[in-house]
Write a protein that holds these residues in place. Sequence first.
Motif, PDB file in Angstrom:
ATOM      1  N   LEU A  48      38.633  -7.516  23.738  1.00 21.84           N
ATOM      2  CA  LEU A  48      39.907  -8.106  24.146  1.00 21.84           C
ATOM      3  C   LEU A  48      40.765  -8.427  22.930  1.00 21.84           C
ATOM      4  CD1 LEU A  48      41.674  -9.342  26.443  1.00 21.84           C
ATOM      5  CD2 LEU A  48      40.471 -11.494  26.037  1.00 21.84           C
ATOM      6  N   MET A  49      42.036  -8.033  23.007  1.00 21.23           N
ATOM      7  CA  MET A  49      43.003  -8.348  21.970  1.00 21.23           C
ATOM      8  C   MET A  49      44.277  -8.872  22.624  1.00 21.23           C
ATOM      9  SD  MET A  49      42.607  -4.931  19.584  1.00 21.23           S
ATOM     10  CE  MET A  49      43.326  -5.649  18.118  1.00 21.23           C
ATOM     11  N   ILE A  50      45.094  -9.557  21.852  1.00 19.26           N
ATOM     12  CA  ILE A  50      46.403  -9.997  22.318  1.00 19.26           C
ATOM     13  C   ILE A  50      47.442  -9.168  21.580  1.00 19.26           C
ATOM     14  CG2 ILE A  50      47.947 -11.944  22.674  1.00 19.26           C
ATOM     15  CD1 ILE A  50      45.214 -12.129  24.096  1.00 19.26           C
ATOM     16  N   LYS A  51      48.237  -8.434  22.326  1.00 17.64           N
ATOM     17  CA  LYS A  51      49.232  -7.553  21.738  1.00 17.64           C
ATOM     18  C   LYS A  51      50.591  -7.857  22.345  1.00 17.64           C
ATOM     19  CE  LYS A  51      50.220  -2.597  21.134  1.00 17.64           C
ATOM     20  NZ  LYS A  51      49.707  -1.243  21.437  1.00 17.64           N
ATOM     21  N   GLN A  52      51.528  -8.279  21.486  1.00 14.84           N
ATOM     22  CA  GLN A  52      52.883  -8.618  21.918  1.00 14.84           C
ATOM     23  C   GLN A  52      52.870  -9.639  23.066  1.00 14.84           C
ATOM     24  OE1 GLN A  52      54.558  -4.713  22.737  1.00 14.84           O
ATOM     25  NE2 GLN A  52      55.015  -4.363  20.575  1.00 14.84           N
ATOM     26  N   GLY A  53      51.988 -10.637  22.910  1.00 15.46           N
ATOM     27  CA  GLY A  53      51.929 -11.740  23.862  1.00 15.46           C
ATOM     28  C   GLY A  53      51.240 -11.439  25.177  1.00 15.46           C
ATOM     29  N   LYS A  54      50.503 -10.304  25.239  1.00 20.84           N
ATOM     30  CA  LYS A  54      49.821  -9.937  26.475  1.00 20.84           C
ATOM     31  C   LYS A  54      48.398  -9.479  26.164  1.00 20.84           C
ATOM     32  CE  LYS A  54      54.070  -8.396  28.781  1.00 20.84           C
ATOM     33  NZ  LYS A  54      54.764  -7.238  29.427  1.00 20.84           N
ATOM     34  N   PRO A  55      47.468  -9.653  27.129  1.00 23.44           N
ATOM     35  CA  PRO A  55      46.099  -9.174  26.916  1.00 23.44           C
ATOM     36  C   PRO A  55      46.077  -7.658  26.768  1.00 23.44           C
ATOM     37  CG  PRO A  55      46.192 -10.711  28.754  1.00 23.44           C
ATOM     38  CD  PRO A  55      47.610 -10.376  28.405  1.00 23.44           C
ATOM     39  N   ASP A  56      45.271  -7.171  25.864  1.00 21.26           N
ATOM     40  CA  ASP A  56      45.126  -5.737  25.621  1.00 21.26           C
ATOM     41  C   ASP A  56      43.684  -5.510  25.176  1.00 21.26           C
ATOM     42  OD1 ASP A  56      45.656  -3.058  25.281  1.00 21.26           O
ATOM     43  OD2 ASP A  56      47.477  -3.350  24.122  1.00 21.26           O
ATOM     44  N   ARG A  57      43.378  -4.295  24.776  1.00 23.85           N
ATOM     45  CA  ARG A  57      42.046  -3.998  24.288  1.00 23.85           C
ATOM     46  C   ARG A  57      42.132  -3.087  23.070  1.00 23.85           C
ATOM     47  NH1 ARG A  57      38.613  -1.450  28.763  1.00 23.85           N
ATOM     48  NH2 ARG A  57      39.516  -3.097  30.037  1.00 23.85           N
ATOM     49  N   GLY A  58      41.123  -3.196  22.194  1.00 21.31           N
ATOM     50  CA  GLY A  58      41.129  -2.381  20.999  1.00 21.31           C
ATOM     51  C   GLY A  58      39.827  -2.539  20.233  1.00 21.31           C
ATOM     52  N   ILE A  59      39.540  -1.590  19.337  1.00 17.98           N
ATOM     53  CA  ILE A  59      38.321  -1.621  18.544  1.00 17.98           C
ATOM     54  C   ILE A  59      38.307  -2.881  17.676  1.00 17.98           C
ATOM     55  CG2 ILE A  59      36.995  -0.454  16.754  1.00 17.98           C
ATOM     56  CD1 ILE A  59      36.930   0.978  19.407  1.00 17.98           C
ATOM     57  N   GLY A  60      37.224  -3.623  17.757  1.00 19.95           N
ATOM     58  CA  GLY A  60      37.100  -4.856  16.989  1.00 19.95           C
ATOM     59  C   GLY A  60      37.684  -6.068  17.672  1.00 19.95           C
ATOM     60  N   GLY A  61      38.122  -5.916  18.905  1.00 17.04           N
ATOM     61  CA  GLY A  61      38.721  -7.031  19.633  1.00 17.04           C
ATOM     62  C   GLY A  61      37.745  -8.177  19.841  1.00 17.04           C
ATOM     63  N   GLY A  62      38.280  -9.383  19.855  1.00 13.32           N
ATOM     64  CA  GLY A  62      37.465 -10.570  20.085  1.00 13.32           C
ATOM     65  C   GLY A  62      37.176 -11.375  18.838  1.00 13.32           C
ATOM     66  N   LEU A  63      37.582 -10.868  17.672  1.00 15.14           N
ATOM     67  CA  LEU A  63      37.297 -11.586  16.430  1.00 15.14           C
ATOM     68  C   LEU A  63      38.170 -12.825  16.250  1.00 15.14           C
ATOM     69  CD1 LEU A  63      36.509  -8.868  13.755  1.00 15.14           C
ATOM     70  CD2 LEU A  63      35.003 -10.022  15.371  1.00 15.14           C
ATOM     71  N   CYS A  64      39.172 -12.990  17.124  1.00 12.37           N
ATOM     72  CA  CYS A  64      39.933 -14.244  17.098  1.00 12.37           C
ATOM     73  C   CYS A  64      39.005 -15.437  17.316  1.00 12.37           C
ATOM     74  CB  CYS A  64      41.025 -14.246  18.172  1.00 12.37           C
ATOM     75  SG  CYS A  64      42.471 -13.255  17.751  1.00 12.37           S
ATOM     76  N   GLN A  65      37.927 -15.225  18.077  1.00 14.67           N
ATOM     77  CA  GLN A  65      36.987 -16.324  18.293  1.00 14.67           C
ATOM     78  C   GLN A  65      36.355 -16.756  16.972  1.00 14.67           C
ATOM     79  OE1 GLN A  65      34.254 -15.846  21.548  1.00 14.67           O
ATOM     80  NE2 GLN A  65      33.001 -17.591  20.943  1.00 14.67           N
ATOM     81  N   LEU A  66      36.150 -15.815  16.079  1.00 13.34           N
ATOM     82  CA  LEU A  66      35.599 -16.125  14.762  1.00 13.34           C
ATOM     83  C   LEU A  66      36.594 -16.924  13.926  1.00 13.34           C
ATOM     84  CD1 LEU A  66      33.435 -15.809  12.574  1.00 13.34           C
ATOM     85  CD2 LEU A  66      34.418 -13.553  12.049  1.00 13.34           C
ATOM     86  N   SER A  67      37.842 -16.475  13.880  1.00 14.38           N
ATOM     87  CA  SER A  67      38.848 -17.216  13.103  1.00 14.38           C
ATOM     88  C   SER A  67      39.158 -18.564  13.753  1.00 14.38           C
ATOM     89  CB  SER A  67      40.129 -16.384  12.938  1.00 14.38           C
ATOM     90  OG  SER A  67      40.658 -15.983  14.181  1.00 14.38           O
ATOM     91  N   ASN A  68      39.100 -18.632  15.091  1.00 18.46           N
ATOM     92  CA  ASN A  68      39.301 -19.912  15.787  1.00 18.46           C
ATOM     93  C   ASN A  68      38.263 -20.944  15.344  1.00 18.46           C
ATOM     94  OD1 ASN A  68      41.380 -18.780  17.258  1.00 18.46           O
ATOM     95  ND2 ASN A  68      40.216 -18.589  19.156  1.00 18.46           N
ATOM     96  N   LEU A  69      37.005 -20.509  15.306  1.00 23.66           N
ATOM     97  CA  LEU A  69      35.917 -21.427  14.969  1.00 23.66           C
ATOM     98  C   LEU A  69      36.022 -21.881  13.511  1.00 23.66           C
ATOM     99  CD1 LEU A  69      33.390 -22.908  15.797  1.00 23.66           C
ATOM    100  CD2 LEU A  69      32.072 -20.810  15.405  1.00 23.66           C
TER     101      LEU A  69
END
Length: 275
Positions: A115-136
């Motif tokens: 899961l990725m966020i692209k232009q303010g909307k949910p999207d998908r892409g390789i490596g998606g979900g790493l925001c959880q790492l930066s969030n933590l």
Amino acid sequence: MTEKRRKLFCEISPLCYKISVFKCCMLRRLQDLLGKERFCRNRDTELLPVVIYKHKSLIRRQLGDVDMTLQENKAVNLSLAAPEISGVLIRPGETFSLWHLVGKTSARKGYKEGLMIKQGKPDRGIGGGLCQLSNLIHWLVLHTPFEITEHHHHDGVDLFPDFGRQVPFGVGTSISYNYLDYRFKNGTDQTFQLVVYTDDRYLNAELRAEKPLEVKYHIESFKEHFTLEQGHWYRNGEIRRQCIDKSSGTILEDKVIKINHAKVMYDEKYIINRS
């Protein structure tokens, strides 16, 4: 009559978007090459003695009607990225950069579509979900005297209803290789160490140091409420951070670090249940 907004170049087509991303990546590389930042790079398996703060976040969460396969793929992505950071030493004067340590995510390295966020909307892409790492990591950093030098928000939108939320809404991060980074600088006189790892359920992180801090930090949300504005719901609130002297209990600083006014992007039944 409202004038129609002119499209940005990156919004014209998928090709234009890729060109824009490539340009941003090249500019960031040039800036880092010419800049004077000292980025932390060295890692050590021997842990520093004092735990300053630690936290963990659930890896697999049901986010609205998002395909749970993306959550499983996120678990894989986090398990690949975490070891690239874990054990890193942040010495006095050094800057932590998530992308300098993790590097570019690719299928060749084993990263999957998440899961990725692209232009303010949910999207998908390789490596998606790493925001959880930066969030933590950001949540840990908020409990330190570090200077946050780069931080991007998922500003303006509340994409998913809360599910087991442990930290206040609005303290998240937005990252995209390599031009949207998460960075902070160690301006103290001692070395710190970041430890990050995954288990079957959680992404775990702790910040260690050579000696304890003389202060502690408390972060809390205030005035959280929803408003209906021109037919759309918005989530509002403030995030406040207090710096407290450990020995006396005196509040040394009390400031608002984020004001939320985010458009709700999910079914209003969740708003009613939470109001």
